[in-house]
Scaffold this motif. Structure first.
Motif, PDB file in Angstrom:
ATOM      1  N   GLY A   1       0.781  -1.218   0.000  1.00  0.00           N
ATOM      2  CA  GLY A   1       0.000   0.000   0.000  1.00  0.00           C
ATOM      3  C   GLY A   1       0.815   1.270   0.000  1.00  0.00           C
ATOM      4  O   GLY A   1       0.248   2.362  -0.063  1.00  0.00           O
ATOM      5  N   LYS A   2       2.136   1.152   0.095  1.00  0.00           N
ATOM      6  CA  LYS A   2       2.997   2.333   0.084  1.00  0.00           C
ATOM      7  C   LYS A   2       3.567   2.527  -1.328  1.00  0.00           C
ATOM      8  O   LYS A   2       3.768   1.561  -2.075  1.00  0.00           O
ATOM      9  N   PRO A   3       3.867   3.775  -1.727  1.00  0.00           N
ATOM     10  CA  PRO A   3       4.419   4.021  -3.058  1.00  0.00           C
ATOM     11  C   PRO A   3       5.718   3.227  -3.286  1.00  0.00           C
ATOM     12  O   PRO A   3       6.592   3.182  -2.420  1.00  0.00           O
ATOM     13  N   VAL A   4       5.826   2.613  -4.444  1.00  0.00           N
ATOM     14  CA  VAL A   4       6.982   1.768  -4.737  1.00  0.00           C
ATOM     15  C   VAL A   4       8.260   2.602  -4.828  1.00  0.00           C
ATOM     16  O   VAL A   4       9.345   2.161  -4.428  1.00  0.00           O
ATOM     17  N   ALA A   5       8.155   3.842  -5.340  1.00  0.00           N
ATOM     18  CA  ALA A   5       9.355   4.640  -5.526  1.00  0.00           C
ATOM     19  C   ALA A   5      10.011   5.016  -4.214  1.00  0.00           C
ATOM     20  O   ALA A   5      11.218   5.267  -4.169  1.00  0.00           O
ATOM     21  N   ASN A   6       9.192   5.053  -3.129  1.00  0.00           N
ATOM     22  CA  ASN A   6       9.757   5.378  -1.821  1.00  0.00           C
ATOM     23  C   ASN A   6      10.509   4.213  -1.213  1.00  0.00           C
ATOM     24  O   ASN A   6      11.275   4.392  -0.269  1.00  0.00           O
ATOM     25  N   GLN A   7      10.263   3.002  -1.729  1.00  0.00           N
ATOM     26  CA  GLN A   7      10.842   1.819  -1.116  1.00  0.00           C
ATOM     27  C   GLN A   7      11.922   1.172  -1.997  1.00  0.00           C
ATOM     28  O   GLN A   7      12.781   0.457  -1.484  1.00  0.00           O
ATOM     29  N   LEU A   8      11.851   1.412  -3.258  1.00  0.00           N
ATOM     30  CA  LEU A   8      12.890   0.919  -4.181  1.00  0.00           C
ATOM     31  C   LEU A   8      13.516   2.130  -4.864  1.00  0.00           C
ATOM     32  O   LEU A   8      12.986   2.652  -5.842  1.00  0.00           O
ATOM     33  N   GLU A   9      14.628   2.575  -4.299  1.00  0.00           N
ATOM     34  CA  GLU A   9      15.231   3.826  -4.749  1.00  0.00           C
ATOM     35  C   GLU A   9      15.613   3.786  -6.227  1.00  0.00           C
ATOM     36  O   GLU A   9      15.511   4.782  -6.940  1.00  0.00           O
ATOM     37  N   PHE A  10      16.075   2.616  -6.701  1.00  0.00           N
ATOM     38  CA  PHE A  10      16.526   2.551  -8.093  1.00  0.00           C
ATOM     39  C   PHE A  10      15.354   2.625  -9.074  1.00  0.00           C
ATOM     40  O   PHE A  10      15.561   2.757 -10.264  1.00  0.00           O
ATOM     41  N   MET A  11      14.110   2.520  -8.561  1.00  0.00           N
ATOM     42  CA  MET A  11      12.957   2.596  -9.445  1.00  0.00           C
ATOM     43  C   MET A  11      12.473   4.023  -9.641  1.00  0.00           C
ATOM     44  O   MET A  11      11.599   4.278 -10.436  1.00  0.00           O
ATOM     45  N   GLU A  12      13.053   4.983  -8.923  1.00  0.00           N
ATOM     46  CA  GLU A  12      12.571   6.356  -8.990  1.00  0.00           C
ATOM     47  C   GLU A  12      12.702   6.886 -10.418  1.00  0.00           C
ATOM     48  O   GLU A  12      13.749   6.796 -11.039  1.00  0.00           O
TER      49      GLU A  12
END
Length: 356
Positions: free
Chosen positions: A51-62
């Motif tokens: 439920g949390k934004p993916v970009a906040n948890q996987l830095e390389f996906m930003e």
């Protein structure tokens, strides 16, 4: 495992079956993590918050999402923990499936291939350098060999200017040269009035006259099969009958003397024709090489001494020969008899004037 598209399940099962690692995330339209699973250890997918934004948890996906179009493939992505994975994004309605398919083995194999290629490049460069060095060394060796060959030919030429060819070969074989010759003819010839004329013409003209005389003596010795032994000031010493014996040694040296006199007459010295005084005697001599660094091939014996004294007794432009030489010449040469003459150290000697 949540329900995933069929092609995604096939991918994941295929990776598991081949003992490879795979992980996945389902990302909803809000770009939040809707589901996760798999066993690629990176950031610990198990610790990702649903439920949390993916970009906040996987830095390389930003900045990766949203993708311009799906499916989307990013090969050989090195994850922060050092793991390498192929990333695939697949659309599923309003969601996106992000698959981590382990590519570490391929990356390692690719690196090995790159390392091998790099090593091969190094080897090829090393081979090129060695070949260039070998070529340079061979070229230097060739130039050295050519230089040695030139020096050898030069040394051979100088040696043959000093010694008869057969004597030079024996000397190169480290043989001691000391020979007895029972029958030879010896000639001495010098320029009449040389010292007085040389004072009046200077060094350059004097050397030019000597060069002309000695070159003529060399050339004629080759033509008549004689050997010019040495020069002493303005005097030439020549011999016929050695190193190879010949029965007509007196005739050969007589022809040599006549041609040498004729050659001298064609040149002028201090305004007058060049004139010679020549003496010849025949008999036994000893011949050999003396010296080590500045060696010389020379003749010794009474025959040599008498030939020198006959030359000293000759008149300008005269070829004077001993009785022994006259007997060897026979009727083939025109000679005038001369009165017996007292020669120093020899006594009274009968001599002849060689005319032609």
């Amino acid at each position: 495992m949540p329900r995933v598209p069929k092609e995604v399940r096939s991918w994941i099962y295929d990776f598991f079956y081949n003992e490879r690692s795979a992980a996945y995330l389902k990302i909803d339209a809000r770009q939040c993590i809707a589901a996760k699973g798999g066993n690629i250890e990176h950031y610990g997918l198990s610790s990702l918050c649903i439920g949390k934004p993916v970009a906040n948890q996987l830095e390389f996906m930003e900045g990766l999402l949203p993708c311009p179009e799906l499916p989307y493939h990013m090969p050989m992505v090195e994850l922060p923990g050092g793991r390498v994975a192929d990333l695939h994004l697949v659309g599923d309605g309003g969601s996106v499936w992000l698959l981590f398919l382990d590519a570490t083995a391929e990356r390692d194999n690719q690196q090995r291939l790159q390392q091998k290629a790099y090593e091969m490049t190094l080897l090829q460069e090393r081979e090129r350098q060695l070949n260039a060095k070998l070529q340079s060394t061979n070229e230097a060796l060739r130039e050295t060999q050519e230089g040695l060959s030139r020096e050898y030919r030069r040394a051979e030429s100088l040696l043959l200017n000093i010694l008869p060819a057969s004597i030079a070969e024996r000397l190169k074989a480290d043989e001691q040269i000391a020979d007895n010759h029972a029958e030879v003819s010896v000639l001495f010839a010098d320029i009449v009035g040389f010292t007085e004329r040389a004072r009046s013409v200077g060094a350059a003209t004097t050397l030019a006259i000597l060069n002309y005389f000695f070159k003529a003596a060399d050339l004629l010795s080759e033509q008549h099969g004689c050997e010019k032994i040495k020069t002493i000031g303005d005097c030439v010493m020549a011999v016929a009958g050695l190193p190879a014996a010949r029965s007509d040694h007196a005739e050969a040296l007589a022809h040599y003397a006549l041609d040498l006199r004729e050659s001298a007459r064609r040149e002028r010295f201090a305004g007058e024709p060049l004139s010679l005084r020549i003496g010849i005697h025949s008999g036994p001599i000893v011949a050999g090489v003396i010296g080590k660094r500045r060696f010389v091939y020379d003749l010794w014996g009474d025959t040599v001494n008498l030939a020198a004294r006959i030359q000293k007794a000759a008149e300008p432009d005269e070829i004077r020969i001993s009785d022994a030489t006259h007997e060897l010449l026979g009727p083939n040469f025109a000679c005038d008899p001369l009165a017996e003459t007292e020669l120093r150290g020899t006594g009274r000697v009968r001599m002849w004037r060689l005319l032609a």
